[in-house]
Design an enzyme around this catalytic site. Structure first.
Site, PDB file in Angstrom:
ATOM      1  CG  ASP A 195      -1.832   1.195   1.267  1.00  0.00           C
ATOM      2  OD1 ASP A 195      -2.291   1.625   0.187  1.00  0.00           O
ATOM      3  OD2 ASP A 195      -2.092   1.708   2.363  1.00  0.00           O
ATOM      4  CD  GLU A 212      -4.926   1.152  -2.893  1.00  0.00           C
ATOM      5  OE1 GLU A 212      -5.715   0.446  -2.244  1.00  0.00           O
ATOM      6  OE2 GLU A 212      -4.550   2.276  -2.510  1.00  0.00           O
ATOM      7  CG  ASP A 220      -0.943   3.164   6.071  1.00  0.00           C
ATOM      8  OD1 ASP A 220      -1.436   3.667   5.048  1.00  0.00           O
ATOM      9  OD2 ASP A 220      -0.797   3.793   7.130  1.00  0.00           O
TER      10      ASP A 220
END
Length: 171
Positions: A7, A66, A138
């Site tokens: 992430d 991502e 996160d």
């Protein structure tokens, strides 16, 4: 197969590693790479070094990250894109195949709803991986990205297997 989920962020980059065997996914590790300083080049170097260190420590076979989404603030989106880019380069330089997933797709895979809240993602990651506690946001997002990749991989493998059968019989 060990899968590393990332992430990306220019201040905090989350990572999560799962061991995916068939339809079973086990927690291996997760955490956050906390970036210090104000100068963007140095922060990007820290993201690169941190992701490289995680890869060298755990030796994952694949990496998932991502995709960038367009935020309200273009400057933030550009910084996020740069952090994402150096994380991808860190993975590729270590010989990893890198898959990319939208936030909506990750949430759909883990929660069942593409518009899920972060707390729902944290809850489902905790439940799916049978974690003793709730991971930091996160790190939970990174684990969700790894789970999304594992789910996508197993779906593709099942689809490939289905193509080799006809009328319920294997060829």
């Amino acid at each position: 197969m060990l899968i590393l989920g990332i992430d990306p962020g220019s201040r905090i980059t989350g990572y999560g590693i799962i061991n995916s065997v068939g339809s079973k996914n086990e927690y291996v590790a997760s955490g956050c790479i906390r970036i210090k300083g104000d100068a963007l080049p140095e922060r990007l170097q820290q993201v690169y070094a941190g992701v490289t260190e995680v890869i060298e420590q755990y030796c994952p076979q694949e990496m998932a990250i991502e995709q960038v989404f367009m935020a309200r603030n273009a400057d933030s989106a550009l910084k996020l894109g740069q952090a994402r880019g150096v994380a991808i380069v860190a993975g590729v330089n270590q010989g990893l195949e890198v898959a990319e997933y939208s936030a909506r797709r990750v949430k759909q895979a883990v929660v069942g709803k593409g518009s899920a809240e972060k707390s729902q993602v944290q809850h489902m990651v905790t439940s799916i991986l049978k974690l003793p506690g709730v991971p930091q946001e996160d790190a939970a997002d990174a684990l969700a990205i790894a789970l999304c990749h594992a789910h996508t991989r197993s779906s593709l493998i099942m689809m490939a297997g289905a193509k080799s059968s006809r009328g319920g019989r294997l060829r």
